[in-house]
Scaffold this motif. Structure first.
Motif, PDB file in Angstrom:
ATOM      1  N   THR A 269       0.748  -1.290   0.144  1.00 37.14           N
ATOM      2  CA  THR A 269      -0.098   0.091   0.094  1.00 37.14           C
ATOM      3  C   THR A 269       0.900   1.328   0.006  1.00 37.14           C
ATOM      4  OG1 THR A 269      -1.747  -1.277   1.194  1.00 37.14           O
ATOM      5  CG2 THR A 269      -1.716   1.288   1.123  1.00 37.14           C
ATOM      6  N   LEU A 270       0.538   1.988  -0.834  1.00 38.64           N
ATOM      7  CA  LEU A 270       1.254   3.253  -1.209  1.00 38.64           C
ATOM      8  C   LEU A 270       0.382   4.363  -0.613  1.00 38.64           C
ATOM      9  CD1 LEU A 270       3.836   4.942  -1.944  1.00 38.64           C
ATOM     10  CD2 LEU A 270       2.751   5.197  -4.169  1.00 38.64           C
ATOM     11  N   SER A 271       0.779   5.313   0.280  1.00 39.03           N
ATOM     12  CA  SER A 271      -0.041   6.443   0.826  1.00 39.03           C
ATOM     13  C   SER A 271       0.784   7.770   0.670  1.00 39.03           C
ATOM     14  CB  SER A 271      -0.458   6.060   2.424  1.00 39.03           C
ATOM     15  OG  SER A 271       0.854   6.133   3.016  1.00 39.03           O
ATOM     16  N   LEU A 272      -0.025   8.631   0.687  1.00 39.31           N
ATOM     17  CA  LEU A 272       0.599   9.990   0.264  1.00 39.31           C
ATOM     18  C   LEU A 272      -0.302  11.130   1.010  1.00 39.31           C
ATOM     19  CD1 LEU A 272       2.373  12.355  -1.071  1.00 39.31           C
ATOM     20  CD2 LEU A 272       0.775  11.976  -2.957  1.00 39.31           C
ATOM     21  N   GLU A 273       0.305  11.792   2.003  1.00 39.70           N
ATOM     22  CA  GLU A 273      -0.586  12.951   2.664  1.00 39.70           C
ATOM     23  C   GLU A 273       0.342  14.179   2.560  1.00 39.70           C
ATOM     24  OE1 GLU A 273      -1.374  11.752   6.666  1.00 39.70           O
ATOM     25  OE2 GLU A 273      -1.854   9.964   6.384  1.00 39.70           O
ATOM     26  N   ARG A 274      -0.341  15.251   2.510  1.00 42.02           N
ATOM     27  CA  ARG A 274       0.123  16.588   2.324  1.00 42.02           C
ATOM     28  C   ARG A 274      -0.754  17.408   3.030  1.00 42.02           C
ATOM     29  NH1 ARG A 274       4.077  19.571  -0.681  1.00 42.02           N
ATOM     30  NH2 ARG A 274       3.506  21.658  -1.093  1.00 42.02           N
TER      31      ARG A 274
ATOM     32  N   VAL B 211       5.042  10.348   2.815  1.00 45.64           N
ATOM     33  CA  VAL B 211       4.997   9.409   1.785  1.00 45.64           C
ATOM     34  C   VAL B 211       5.395   8.149   2.535  1.00 45.64           C
ATOM     35  CG1 VAL B 211       6.010   8.457  -0.582  1.00 45.64           C
ATOM     36  CG2 VAL B 211       5.453  10.954  -0.145  1.00 45.64           C
ATOM     37  N   GLN B 212       4.522   7.024   2.266  1.00 45.65           N
ATOM     38  CA  GLN B 212       4.709   5.675   2.998  1.00 45.65           C
ATOM     39  C   GLN B 212       4.501   4.658   2.184  1.00 45.65           C
ATOM     40  OE1 GLN B 212       3.148   5.521   6.606  1.00 45.65           O
ATOM     41  NE2 GLN B 212       4.474   4.074   7.496  1.00 45.65           N
ATOM     42  N   LEU B 213       5.224   3.557   2.175  1.00 49.19           N
ATOM     43  CA  LEU B 213       4.941   2.252   1.805  1.00 49.19           C
ATOM     44  C   LEU B 213       4.576   1.260   2.668  1.00 49.19           C
ATOM     45  CD1 LEU B 213       4.714   0.659  -1.230  1.00 49.19           C
ATOM     46  CD2 LEU B 213       7.154   0.371  -1.042  1.00 49.19           C
ATOM     47  N   GLU B 214       3.608   0.402   2.641  1.00 44.80           N
ATOM     48  CA  GLU B 214       3.422  -0.452   3.519  1.00 44.80           C
ATOM     49  C   GLU B 214       3.142  -1.842   3.168  1.00 44.80           C
ATOM     50  OE1 GLU B 214       1.040   1.761   7.200  1.00 44.80           O
ATOM     51  OE2 GLU B 214      -0.220   1.270   5.341  1.00 44.80           O
ATOM     52  N   GLN B 215       3.635  -3.049   3.903  1.00 45.84           N
ATOM     53  CA  GLN B 215       3.375  -4.254   3.208  1.00 45.84           C
ATOM     54  C   GLN B 215       2.900  -5.109   4.520  1.00 45.84           C
ATOM     55  OE1 GLN B 215       3.997  -5.713   0.095  1.00 45.84           O
ATOM     56  NE2 GLN B 215       2.719  -7.610   1.031  1.00 45.84           N
ATOM     57  N   THR B 216       1.965  -5.860   4.296  1.00 44.38           N
ATOM     58  CA  THR B 216       1.585  -7.006   5.264  1.00 44.38           C
ATOM     59  C   THR B 216       2.208  -8.174   5.032  1.00 44.38           C
ATOM     60  OG1 THR B 216      -0.658  -5.744   5.508  1.00 44.38           O
ATOM     61  CG2 THR B 216      -0.488  -8.113   6.187  1.00 44.38           C
ATOM     62  N   PHE B 217       2.705  -8.770   6.277  1.00 45.16           N
ATOM     63  CA  PHE B 217       3.457  -9.969   6.333  1.00 45.16           C
ATOM     64  C   PHE B 217       2.532 -11.173   7.032  1.00 45.16           C
ATOM     65  CE2 PHE B 217       6.771  -6.792   5.346  1.00 45.16           C
ATOM     66  CZ  PHE B 217       7.300  -7.314   4.273  1.00 45.16           C
ATOM     67  N   ASP B 218       2.667 -12.452   6.559  1.00 47.36           N
ATOM     68  CA  ASP B 218       1.911 -13.399   7.250  1.00 47.36           C
ATOM     69  C   ASP B 218       3.428 -14.067   8.082  1.00 47.36           C
ATOM     70  OD1 ASP B 218       0.641 -15.827   8.207  1.00 47.36           O
ATOM     71  OD2 ASP B 218       1.234 -16.833   6.312  1.00 47.36           O
ATOM     72  N   VAL B 219       3.037 -13.793   9.527  1.00 45.44           N
ATOM     73  CA  VAL B 219       3.817 -14.347  10.266  1.00 45.44           C
ATOM     74  C   VAL B 219       3.363 -15.688  10.956  1.00 45.44           C
ATOM     75  CG1 VAL B 219       5.141 -12.075  10.618  1.00 45.44           C
ATOM     76  CG2 VAL B 219       3.166 -12.930  12.212  1.00 45.44           C
ATOM     77  N   SER B 220       2.022 -15.931  10.667  1.00 47.36           N
ATOM     78  CA  SER B 220       1.542 -17.262  11.492  1.00 47.36           C
ATOM     79  C   SER B 220       1.798 -18.604  10.546  1.00 47.36           C
ATOM     80  CB  SER B 220       0.220 -16.963  11.711  1.00 47.36           C
ATOM     81  OG  SER B 220      -0.604 -16.741  10.658  1.00 47.36           O
ATOM     82  N   GLY B 221       2.091 -18.354   9.409  1.00 41.88           N
ATOM     83  CA  GLY B 221       2.217 -19.625   8.400  1.00 41.88           C
ATOM     84  C   GLY B 221       0.897 -19.920   7.864  1.00 41.88           C
ATOM     85  N   ARG B 222      -0.076 -19.173   7.874  1.00 44.25           N
ATOM     86  CA  ARG B 222      -1.362 -19.440   7.258  1.00 44.25           C
ATOM     87  C   ARG B 222      -1.188 -19.586   5.572  1.00 44.25           C
ATOM     88  NH1 ARG B 222      -3.720 -15.955  11.386  1.00 44.25           N
ATOM     89  NH2 ARG B 222      -3.427 -14.137   9.868  1.00 44.25           N
ATOM     90  N   ARG B 223      -0.356 -18.501   4.959  1.00 43.50           N
ATOM     91  CA  ARG B 223      -0.148 -18.474   3.647  1.00 43.50           C
ATOM     92  C   ARG B 223       0.322 -19.817   3.183  1.00 43.50           C
ATOM     93  NH1 ARG B 223       4.205 -16.983   0.750  1.00 43.50           N
ATOM     94  NH2 ARG B 223       3.687 -16.405  -1.652  1.00 43.50           N
ATOM     95  N   ALA B 224       1.395 -20.384   3.774  1.00 40.29           N
ATOM     96  CA  ALA B 224       1.868 -21.572   3.385  1.00 40.29           C
ATOM     97  C   ALA B 224       1.139 -22.630   3.611  1.00 40.29           C
ATOM     98  CB  ALA B 224       3.115 -21.824   4.178  1.00 40.29           C
TER      99      ALA B 224
END
Length: 412
Positions: A76-81, A96-109
């Motif tokens: 997700t790219l966000s821009l605030e001014r 300006v910020q770039l966000e990424q969600t990570f699966d740390v529980s192993g559900r994706r695997a």
């Protein structure tokens, strides 16, 4: 009594022949030289685009789901001014910020493993679907072939009675037979004509059913070629049913989904960016963010219970299907063995005896040794024996096809 030399006589314009004329004309047509076997019927059924779509579509769905399971979520790219006096003012602040969600529980695997099992199940189900279409095409082929043979049996019986009626009428004219004899034969002959018309209708119905499955084209005018009785009864049942293997894969997929639902550790979102301040004091700085939902109220209990119930049901379906398929195969194998032996013995015994009885009766009648009623009885016995032989062979073939549908590598 005067002997008669043959049963066939010049044809008369009798009404019942009109019912079977289209069927008989089809078989007599010069264009009817093309032949069709059970293997060719099955091939035509499987080569239809509609069949390919039915077989391949579930695999395509499973492949798409596997791709989705393997794909990371989008960043997700966000821009605030913010401006002191509007965006064009002297002072402003930009984020300006770039966000990424990570699966740390192993559900994706775990979800990926489940999607892989779903793909395996779809692939095995496609094997089962091919076997079902193949077996259904063969069933309809042999049903049409049996209908053809039944029409031949009924037609021969009618023609024999027609010859017997003509001979009895000649004997009546010579004073060697009564009017009762003539009318008795006529009644049997007329009933046989109705049976021919009914058999012709069954031929038309069976062929329509066959070609509705394998498609239209030149093959619709083909002569069906094959033997109703299977060449041999398989003694062993090789391999594992693809339907059972597919259920095993489905149960495995459901178990992976249950495990995934049991991981209630929330996903973590990490962000990075920069902040820029413009105005009397210009300033630029880096931004780091970290967010995680707190599992206070929703620990995925509902999802886990639902997936656990699905896994339990999938396991139960698998166990029930294993027992049912094993019972079906044992029953079908027993039935095939019994029918194959019965058909072989019947042809060598009762059918051969009935054919000999028919020959003796006709010879004796020609020699003036027996009455017309005994000839009718012998002809009827021969026809009934042929019917019984046909029924035994078709039943044996049906059992063999049912085995092959469950175990595609089995001989058909």
């Amino acid at each position: 009594m005067k002997p008669f030399s043959r049963l066939a006589v010049p044809k008369k314009p009798i009404l019942h022949r009109l019912f079977v004329l289209p069927v008989l004309a089809l078989f007599a047509s010069p264009a009817f030289a093309q032949t069709l076997t059970a293997d060719e019927a099955a091939r035509l059924a499987l080569e239809r685009p509609e069949a390919s779509q039915l077989i391949d579509a579930p695999i395509g769905v499973a492949e798409g789901n596997l791709t989705s399971a393997r794909t990371w979520s989008n960043p997700t790219l966000s821009l605030e001014r913010e401006g002191v006096e509007g965006f064009a003012g002297d002072g402003s602040e930009t984020f300006v910020q770039l966000e990424q969600t990570f699966d740390v529980s192993g559900r994706r695997a775990l979800n990926t493993r489940g999607a892989q099992a779903d793909l395996q199940a779809a692939t095995l189900s496609a094997v089962s679907e091919r076997a079902r279409i193949d077996a259904e095409a063969r069933r309809r082929f042999y049903a049409a072939l049996a209908a053809d043979e039944a029409l031949t049996i009924e037609t021969r019986y009618r023609d024999e009675l027609e010859g017997l009626l003509a001979a009895t009428e000649r004997r009546q004219a010579g004073g060697d037979a009564s009017r009762y004899d003539v009318e008795r034969v006529r009644q049997e002959y007329l009933a046989a004509g109705v049976a021919v018309a009914q058999a012709g209708a069954r031929v038309f119905e069976a062929r329509q059913s066959l070609f509705a499955l394998i498609g239209s084209g030149d093959a619709q005018e083909a002569a069906l070629v094959g033997a109703l009785l299977p060449d041999h009864a398989p003694l062993d049942l090789p391999g594992v049913s693809p339907a059972i293997a597919a259920l095993e894969a489905e149960a495995e997929a459901a178990d992976w989904r249950k495990r995934s639902a049991g991981r209630y550790t929330p996903d973590v979102t990490v962000g990075a960016g920069f902040r820029q301040i413009e105005g009397p004091f210009d300033e630029t700085g880096l931004l780091l963010s970290f967010s995680v939902p707190l599992p206070l109220f929703d620990r995925n209990q509902g999802e886990y219970r639902a997936r656990a119930a699905e896994a339990s049901a999938a396991e139960a379906r698998l166990r029930l299907a294993e027992d049912q398929v094993a019972a079906d195969l044992a029953t079908l194998q027993y039935r095939l063995d019994a029918l194959h032996e019965a058909a072989t013995r019947y042809d060598a015994g009762a059918l051969a005896s009935a054919s000999e009885l028919r020959r003796i009766a006709l010879s004796a009648f020609n020699g003036g040794e027996i009455a017309v009623f005994e000839v009718i009885d012998a002809l009827g016995s021969a026809r009934d024996a042929q019917r019984q032989s046909l029924s035994l062979k078709l039943d044996a073939r049906t059992a063999a096809l049912a085995i092959a549908e469950r175990l595609p590598e089995t001989d058909r």
